[in-house]
Write a protein that holds these residues in place. Structure first.
Motif, short mmCIF file in Angstrom:
data_model
loop_
_atom_site.label_atom_id
_atom_site.label_comp_id
_atom_site.label_asym_id
_atom_site.label_seq_id
_atom_site.Cartn_x
_atom_site.Cartn_y
_atom_site.Cartn_z
N ASN A 325 93.47 38.21 49.77
CA ASN A 325 93.07 40.09 49.01
C ASN A 325 93.18 40.84 50.13
N ARG A 326 92.28 40.57 51.02
CA ARG A 326 91.91 41.38 51.74
C ARG A 326 93.89 42.02 52.58
N TYR A 327 93.63 43.00 53.19
CA TYR A 327 94.94 43.55 53.61
C TYR A 327 94.85 43.90 55.29
N ASP A 328 96.05 44.22 55.96
CA ASP A 328 96.10 44.67 57.34
C ASP A 328 96.60 45.98 57.43
N THR A 329 97.62 46.45 58.69
CA THR A 329 97.14 48.12 58.49
C THR A 329 98.69 48.41 58.10
N SER A 330 99.71 47.12 58.13
CA SER A 330 101.42 47.42 58.13
C SER A 330 101.17 48.11 56.05
N PHE A 331 100.31 46.77 55.65
CA PHE A 331 100.13 47.32 54.16
C PHE A 331 99.37 48.46 53.55
N LEU A 332 98.67 48.95 54.30
CA LEU A 332 97.73 49.85 53.79
C LEU A 332 98.94 51.42 54.16
N VAL A 333 99.05 51.10 55.28
CA VAL A 333 99.88 52.26 55.51
C VAL A 333 101.02 52.81 54.57
N SER A 334 101.87 51.28 54.45
CA SER A 334 103.13 51.35 53.26
C SER A 334 102.25 51.78 52.34
N ARG A 335 101.28 51.11 51.68
CA ARG A 335 100.81 51.40 50.02
C ARG A 335 99.78 53.19 50.50
N LEU A 336 99.92 53.92 51.22
CA LEU A 336 99.15 55.25 51.52
C LEU A 336 100.72 56.07 51.14
N ARG A 337 101.60 55.26 51.47
CA ARG A 337 102.99 56.49 51.80
C ARG A 337 103.34 56.45 50.05
N GLN A 338 102.88 55.66 49.78
CA GLN A 338 103.79 55.59 47.98
C GLN A 338 102.69 56.56 47.52
N HIS A 339 101.68 56.72 47.60
CA HIS A 339 100.66 57.32 47.17
C HIS A 339 100.71 59.04 47.67
N LEU A 340 101.47 59.19 48.85
CA LEU A 340 101.41 60.64 49.78
C LEU A 340 102.57 61.52 48.87
N PRO A 341 101.93 63.18 48.96
CA PRO A 341 103.92 63.75 48.58
C PRO A 341 104.85 63.41 50.33
N ILE A 342 105.89 63.62 49.82
CA ILE A 342 106.98 62.90 50.39
C ILE A 342 106.96 64.53 51.96
N ASP A 343 106.25 65.25 51.99
CA ASP A 343 105.64 66.36 53.42
C ASP A 343 104.20 66.40 54.04
N THR A 344 104.26 65.56 52.98
CA THR A 344 103.11 65.11 53.88
C THR A 344 102.75 66.04 55.31
N ILE A 345 101.31 66.06 56.26
CA ILE A 345 101.92 66.07 57.85
C ILE A 345 100.79 64.99 57.76
N PHE A 346 100.98 64.29 59.19
CA PHE A 346 100.30 63.46 59.71
C PHE A 346 99.62 63.36 61.05
N ALA A 347 98.12 63.51 61.01
CA ALA A 347 97.26 63.71 62.34
C ALA A 347 97.50 62.19 62.72
N ILE A 348 97.77 62.03 63.40
CA ILE A 348 97.40 59.80 63.67
C ILE A 348 97.10 60.02 65.30
N GLU A 349 95.77 58.77 65.77
CA GLU A 349 95.39 58.67 66.21
C GLU A 349 94.77 56.75 66.22
N ALA A 350 95.93 56.40 65.96
CA ALA A 350 95.70 54.92 65.86
C ALA A 350 95.46 54.26 66.97
N VAL A 351 95.51 54.90 67.98
CA VAL A 351 95.66 53.80 69.42
C VAL A 351 96.80 52.16 69.23
#
Length: 530
Positions: A325-351
C-alpha cells in the motif's frame, strides 16, 4: 526569491547584500542564476577605503578592517555577465543602467555592482537619465541564406529532431515551436530540462523531458539544437555519423563553459522564438518545401501512435502496486496533478527523479513548469516564493523537492518569509531517505565497484533517522502552516486533499511524502529515468 521572480517575469530583480561575506553567502544561488539565465542585479558594499575621517563614511567599526579584501568581485565574477564598481556618486545611475543592460540582454543573467561607503555618502546634484536610451540588446534573426539552408535540410530530412532546453523562458516561443512541429510533420521535439517548459507534453511530436540521453538522438539524420546547454552526453548517447546538426542559441559558444562543443555544421547567435517563426513561415510559403512536408501524412500518423504509446507507458508507471500500500514518485505526482488546479505553476528540484515528475505532470501551459537549470541544490524554496510574488495572490504554486535538497533550501528562512509576506505555497518533499544522486553517479563510472555492493548507510548518504521536514517548516512559520506526512496511498490521498485546500485558503502547506522508490530512485519494471 529574486531568481524565481525574474525567471517567471523576465524582469530584472535586485538583491542587496553585505560586503565580502554577503557575497560569499550567495553561494550556489549565483551559479543557479547564471545557468538559469535569471536577470538579477546584485549590489554589495565595500569596506570604506579611508581610515581617519578623510571623507564622510570613513571607517568607524572593527569589522571594516576584517572585511576589506583584495578583490571582492572576484568571488562571483565568473558567474556574472558584468561586474562594476561605483567610483563616485555622479555616475551611479549610468553604472546601474549599464549593468541592467547586461543582465537583460541575451544570454540574461546576474550582474554584480559594488560601492564603498564614502561613495554612497557623497552629495551630488540631482540628475535624470532618459531610460529609453538604456534598453537591452534586441533579439537577432537568422540570416536569409542560413534560413534557406536549414529549412531545406529540415523539410527533406527522413527523421528530423529538435532539441531544446530553455527556449520556453520566452513564453511566446512555445506556440511558435508548436507551429513548426505542425508544419514539418514528423519532426520530434526533445526537452532537455534546462529551465522551462519548452514544448507541450500533449503534442504528438513531444518526446518529453530527458537529460541528454534518448534513442532518437542516435537515429535522427537532421538535428536542430535550439537554446540548449547539453543536447546529449557523448559517453551515453550521441548522433550517428553523417547527421547534420545546426546550433541556434543566444549563446552558441557557451562562453562561460571552458569545455563545450558539438559537431554542428553551422551555428548562429539567434533568438529562438524568431528562429522558430522564421522557419515555419519560410517552409509554409515556399511551394516546393510546403508540398514536401504536406506529403508526410504517414509520419504524422506514426507520431500520433508513438505518442499514444508513450503516454500509456507513463500512465502505467502511476498505477498502484498490488504487493504493497506504499507508493512511488510516479503514483504520487499523478495523484498530485489530479488534485491541483490546471494552471498550477511548478518549481521543480527533484534531482534523480525529475524525469518521472515531468512525465506525470505533462505540462502544457507556457511558464507553468520551471526547473532550476543549474547544479546548486536548494533553489526551489526561495524561487517558489518569488514565483508566487510575481504570479499574484490568486496563483497556485507547488514546489516539488527532494529531501536533501529541501534541507539545502534553508527552510528556516523560506517558511518564515512565506508567513511574513503572506506567500502560501504547497511543498511536496520527496522523502527517499537520502541523497541518491551520488549513488547514481558512482554506478555510472563503477557499476561493479565496491560502492555498488553496499547500502546508503555505508556510503554515508542515508537520512536515517529521517528529519521531520514538515514539522521543521511549521515551527519556522510560527505554527501557521499545514504540515503532514504520508506513508501509504490512503494517507497520501487524504493529505493531498487537505494540503491543497489549505493553500487555497491562504495557509501554506508542506507534505512529507515518504516514498517507496528503491535505493536509487524509482525502481520499477519498465521505469527509466533517461
Amino acid at each position: 526569491m529574486a531568481d524565481g521572480y525574474a525567471r517567471y517575469t523576465s524582469k530584472p530583480q535586485c538583491v542587496i547584500i553585505h560586503v565580502d561575506v554577503g557575497t560569499q553567502g550567495l553561494g550556489a544561488a549565483v551559479h543557479n542564476a547564471s545557468c538559469g539565465r535569471a536577470p538579477v542585479l546584485i549590489f554589495a558594499g565595500l569596506s570604506p577605503f579611508t581610515c581617519e575621517g578623510e571623507y564622510r563614511g570613513s571607517r568607524t567599526e572593527y569589522i571594516h578592517w576584517i572585511q576589506n579584501v583584495p578583490d571582492q568581485a572576484q568571488i562571483v565574477g565568473q558567474y556574472c555577465r558584468y561586474t562594476g564598481e561605483f567610483k563616485c556618486g555622479k555616475n551611479v545611475k549610468q553604472m546601474v543602467n549599464r549593468a541592467l543592460q547586461f543582465a537583460t540582454s541575451a544570454p540574461a543573467g546576474p550582474v554584480y555592482l559594488t560601492g564603498a561607503r564614502e561613495v554612497m555618502e557623497e552629495e551630488i546634484e540631482p540628475y535624470e537619465l532618459d531610460q529609453a536610451h538604456w534598453g537591452a540588446v534586441g533579439p537577432a534573426a537568422l540570416p536569409e541564406d542560413a534560413l534557406r539552408r536549414i529549412s531545406e535540410a529540415l523539410a527533406t530530412a527522413q527523421e528530423p529532431l529538435l532539441i531544446t532546453g530553455y527556449s520556453g523562458r520566452n513564453h511566446s516561443a512555445v506556440p511558435e515551436l508548436v507551429k513548426l512541429a505542425d508544419t514539418v510533420k514528423g519532426l520530434r521535439v526533445l526537452d532537455t530540462g534546462g529551465c522551462d517548459m519548452c514544448f507541450p507534453a500533449n503534442h504528438r511530436a513531444s518526446l518529453g523531458l530527458r537529460y541528454g540521453v534518448h534513442e532518437r538522438i542516435t537515429t535522427a539524420d537532421v538535428i536542430l539544437v535550439a537554446d540548449c546547454d547539453v543536447p546529449w552526453i557523448p559517453t551515453q548517447c550521441k548522433p550517428k555519423k553523417g547527421t547534420r546538426v545546426f546550433h541556434i542559441d543566444s549563446d552558441p559558444l557557451k562562453q562561460q563553459m571552458p569545455v563545450f562543443y558539438i559537431p554542428a555544421e553551422a551555428r548562429f547567435k539567434v533568438d529562438s522564438c524568431i528562429f522558430f517563426r522564421q522557419l515555419h513561415s519560410y517552409i509554409s510559403s515556399t511551394p516546393t518545401l510546403s508540398s514536401k512536408v504536406s506529403s508526410y501524412t504517414d509520419r504524422w500518423d506514426a507520431l500520433g501512435k508513438e505518442h499514444s504509446d508513450r503516454v500509456a507507458s507513463i500512465r502505467s508507471l502511476a498505477q498502484p502496486r498490488s504487493d504493497t500500500n506504499r507508493y512511488d514518485t510516479s503514483f504520487l505526482v499523478s495523484r498530485l496533478r489530479q488534485h491541483l488546479p490546471i494552471d498550477t505553476i511548478f518549481a521543480i528540484e527533484a534531482v534523480t527523479v525529475t524525469t518521472f515528475v515531468a512525465d506525470q505532470l505533462a505540462a502544457t501551459i507556457p511558464g507553468t513548469y520551471i526547473n532550476c537549470g543549474g547544479g546548486g541544490l536548494g533553489w526551489s524554496g526561495g524561487a517558489s516564493l518569488g514565483i508566487k510574488l510575481a504570479a499574484g495572490s490568486q496563483s497556485f504554486i507547488c514546489q516539488i523537492v527532494g529531501d536533501g535538497t529541501f534541507l539545502f533550501s534553508v527552510p528556516g528562512s523560506v517558511y518564515w518569509i512565506s508567513q511574513r509576506y503572506n506567500l502560501p505555497t504547497l511543498t511536496i518533499v520527496l522523502n527517499n531517505k537520502g541523497w541518491n544522486a551520488p549513488r547514481r553517479s558512482l554506478l555510472m563510472v563503477h557499476p561493479e565497484g565496491e560502492g555498488s555492493k553496499v547500502g546508503n548507510d555505508d556510503l554515508h548518504i542515508s537520512f536515517e533517522p529521517s528529519p521531520d521536514y514538515a514539522g521543521l517548516a511549521k515551527a519556522t512559520a510560527g505554527g501557521n502552516l499545514w504540515a503532514g506526512k504520508a506513508e501509504t496511498r490512503e494517507e497520501l490521498e487524504k493529505c493531498l486533499k487537505e494540503a491543497v485546500e489549505s493553500v487555497k485558503g491562504g495557509v501554506g502547506a508542506v507534505l512529507d511524502a515518504k516514498l517507496d522508490d528503491g535505493a536509487g530512485g524509482q525502481v520499477r519494471k519498465g521505469a527509466t529515468a533517461g
